[in-house]
Design an enzyme around this catalytic site. Structure first.
Site, PDB file in Angstrom:
ATOM      1  N   TYR A 154     -30.488  96.967-113.418  1.00  0.00           N
ATOM      2  CA  TYR A 154     -29.269  96.822-112.600  1.00  0.00           C
ATOM      3  C   TYR A 154     -28.113  97.582-113.252  1.00  0.00           C
ATOM      4  CZ  TYR A 154     -25.321  94.425-110.289  1.00  0.00           C
ATOM      5  OH  TYR A 154     -24.167  94.124-109.614  1.00  0.00           O
TER       6      TYR A 154
HETATM    7  P1  NDP Z   1     -24.433  89.965-101.438  1.00  0.00           P
HETATM    8  O1  NDP Z   1     -25.890  89.905-101.707  1.00  0.00           O
HETATM    9  O2  NDP Z   1     -23.684  88.704-101.174  1.00  0.00           O
HETATM   10  O3  NDP Z   1     -24.184  90.937-100.175  1.00  0.00           O
HETATM   11  C1  NDP Z   1     -24.765  92.213-100.171  1.00  0.00           C
HETATM   12  C2  NDP Z   1     -24.438  92.924 -98.875  1.00  0.00           C
HETATM   13  O4  NDP Z   1     -25.044  94.218 -98.949  1.00  0.00           O
HETATM   14  C3  NDP Z   1     -24.987  92.232 -97.658  1.00  0.00           C
HETATM   15  O5  NDP Z   1     -24.022  92.332 -96.624  1.00  0.00           O
HETATM   16  C4  NDP Z   1     -26.231  93.043 -97.312  1.00  0.00           C
HETATM   17  O6  NDP Z   1     -26.452  93.045 -95.905  1.00  0.00           O
HETATM   18  C5  NDP Z   1     -25.810  94.438 -97.773  1.00  0.00           C
HETATM   19  N1  NDP Z   1     -26.922  95.335 -98.076  1.00  0.00           N
HETATM   20  C6  NDP Z   1     -27.954  95.131 -98.926  1.00  0.00           C
HETATM   21  N2  NDP Z   1     -28.777  96.181 -98.913  1.00  0.00           N
HETATM   22  C7  NDP Z   1     -28.234  97.085 -98.047  1.00  0.00           C
HETATM   23  C8  NDP Z   1     -28.607  98.383 -97.624  1.00  0.00           C
HETATM   24  N3  NDP Z   1     -29.724  98.957 -98.053  1.00  0.00           N
HETATM   25  N4  NDP Z   1     -27.818  99.021 -96.724  1.00  0.00           N
HETATM   26  C9  NDP Z   1     -26.685  98.444 -96.255  1.00  0.00           C
HETATM   27  N5  NDP Z   1     -26.290  97.208 -96.621  1.00  0.00           N
HETATM   28  C10 NDP Z   1     -27.053  96.551 -97.503  1.00  0.00           C
HETATM   29  O7  NDP Z   1     -23.776  90.786-102.643  1.00  0.00           O
HETATM   30  P2  NDP Z   1     -22.288  90.752-103.276  1.00  0.00           P
HETATM   31  O8  NDP Z   1     -21.286  90.607-102.200  1.00  0.00           O
HETATM   32  O9  NDP Z   1     -22.278  89.810-104.400  1.00  0.00           O
HETATM   33  O10 NDP Z   1     -22.219  92.214-103.930  1.00  0.00           O
HETATM   34  C11 NDP Z   1     -21.491  93.280-103.386  1.00  0.00           C
HETATM   35  C12 NDP Z   1     -21.384  94.370-104.430  1.00  0.00           C
HETATM   36  O11 NDP Z   1     -20.693  93.869-105.575  1.00  0.00           O
HETATM   37  C13 NDP Z   1     -22.724  94.916-104.952  1.00  0.00           C
HETATM   38  O12 NDP Z   1     -22.655  96.302-105.119  1.00  0.00           O
HETATM   39  C14 NDP Z   1     -22.885  94.210-106.285  1.00  0.00           C
HETATM   40  O13 NDP Z   1     -23.705  94.938-107.167  1.00  0.00           O
HETATM   41  C15 NDP Z   1     -21.441  94.149-106.746  1.00  0.00           C
HETATM   42  N6  NDP Z   1     -21.163  93.133-107.743  1.00  0.00           N
HETATM   43  C16 NDP Z   1     -21.334  91.796-107.452  1.00  0.00           C
HETATM   44  C17 NDP Z   1     -21.077  90.846-108.415  1.00  0.00           C
HETATM   45  C18 NDP Z   1     -21.279  89.386-108.156  1.00  0.00           C
HETATM   46  O14 NDP Z   1     -21.230  88.603-109.132  1.00  0.00           O
HETATM   47  N7  NDP Z   1     -21.500  88.933-106.943  1.00  0.00           N
HETATM   48  C19 NDP Z   1     -20.583  91.220-109.748  1.00  0.00           C
HETATM   49  C20 NDP Z   1     -20.440  92.644-109.935  1.00  0.00           C
HETATM   50  C21 NDP Z   1     -20.718  93.544-108.968  1.00  0.00           C
HETATM   51  P3  NDP Z   1     -27.912  92.932 -95.198  1.00  0.00           P
HETATM   52  O15 NDP Z   1     -28.364  91.512 -95.363  1.00  0.00           O
HETATM   53  O16 NDP Z   1     -27.648  93.327 -93.811  1.00  0.00           O
HETATM   54  O17 NDP Z   1     -28.792  93.897 -95.944  1.00  0.00           O
END
Ligand code: NDP
Length: 246
Positions: A154
């Site tokens: 990751y």
């Molecule tokens: P979630 O798992 O809650 O949400 C992820 C979102 O991304 C969903 O809306 C999902 O929608 C979408 N998604 C996943 N795969 C794809 C794809 N191939 N194409 C388009 N959409 C996609 O994640 P977070 O909100 O926690 O994370 C958001 C970002 O923040 C990420 O980049 C993560 O790495 C980063 N981050 C998060 C942290 C945390 O603690 N939560 C900490 C640091 C960074 P669908 O179901 O439609 O695929």
């Protein structure tokens, strides 16, 4: 509100979590917002309905960011429905915590495909399509600074995102487009909470001096700042938003 009213923002992965909060915030800031999703159509449509009900402008557009063709269509459809893109938020991402020993080829490919190729695909489209004066906000992670066991793959994907951020900012010389990344610490979303015990969650919540997990709205506020008029001189930077954990 008035100064950004006509501008258009794409938020990838906006059906839930941080992306959904970012979409809501940018809509409140006055942007027409694309709620991108890959699988969660009903959540995306519900969010669009919420934004529209409160006077905002939003559309849901399905595209797997790992597919170059789908990302091209995402930009084409955005331009058709809302107009030229001024803000791109590369939020879509996945995380699986797994030792290097137990990381399968399939898991490695999936994480790199969505987190790195997904970011690359949107940046490449943005390079030719983005409006003068635009803002690009990528997503890294504070995990990169913590070097915890299980996070190697990751973290490697997010290290790549940070490299794209710094170099792409320079490649856009002369276009008045900024490229930055937000690097959140633990945020209470499915991505963070899934697979963790209550004790593990409590441990992460105790780490920052501010003594809580981040909320999606904390990160949305930072994205709003980077997308807004006051951050115009911030470029090529990685902004850690984590309550002081690292
Ligand atoms: P979630 O798992 O809650 O949400 C992820 C979102 O991304 C969903 O809306 C999902 O929608 C979408 N998604 C996943 N795969 C794809 C794809 N191939 N194409 C388009 N959409 C996609 O994640 P977070 O909100 O926690 O994370 C958001 C970002 O923040 C990420 O980049 C993560 O790495 C980063 N981050 C998060 C942290 C945390 O603690 N939560 C900490 C640091 C960074 P669908 O179901 O439609 O695929």
């Amino acid at each position: 509100m008035q100064s950004t009213q006509q501008k258009v923002a794409i938020v990838t992965g906006a059906s839930r979590g941080i992306g959904a909060a970012v979409a809501q915030r940018l809509a409140r800031d006055g942007f027409g917002v694309v709620v991108n999703y890959a699988a969660s159509a009903s959540e995306a449509e519900t969010l669009v309905a919420q934004i529209t009900a409160t006077g905002g402008r939003a559309v849901a557009i399905k595209a797997n960011v790992a597919s170059a063709a789908e990302v091209r269509q995402l930009f084409e459809e955005t331009e058709r429905q809302l107009g030229k893109v001024s803000v791109l938020v590369n939020n879509a991402g996945i995380m699986t915590v797994q030792s290097v020993l137990d990381t399968t080829d399939a898991l490695y490919e999936r994480m790199f495909d969505i987190n790195v190729r997904g970011t690359f695909n949107t940046l490449r489209e943005a390079a030719s399509r983005m409006a003068e004066g635009g803002r690009i906000i990528n997503f890294s992670t504070t995990a990169l600074a913590m070097n915890l066991p299980g996070y190697a793959t990751y973290n490697a994907t997010k290290a790549a995102v940070e490299s794209y951020t710094r170099v792409f900012a320079k490649e856009l010389r002369g276009r008045n487009i900024t490229v930055n990344a937000v690097a959140p610490g633990p945020v209470a979303t499915e991505l963070f909470l899934n697979g963790k015990t209550p004790e593990q969650i409590a441990h992460f919540a105790s780490l920052p001096p501010l003594q809580r997990l981040g909320e999606p709205e904390d990160i949305a506020a930072v994205v709003s700042m980077l997308a807004g008029p006051d951050a115009g001189w911030v470029n090529g930077q990685i902004l850690r938003a984590n309550g002081g954990v690292a």
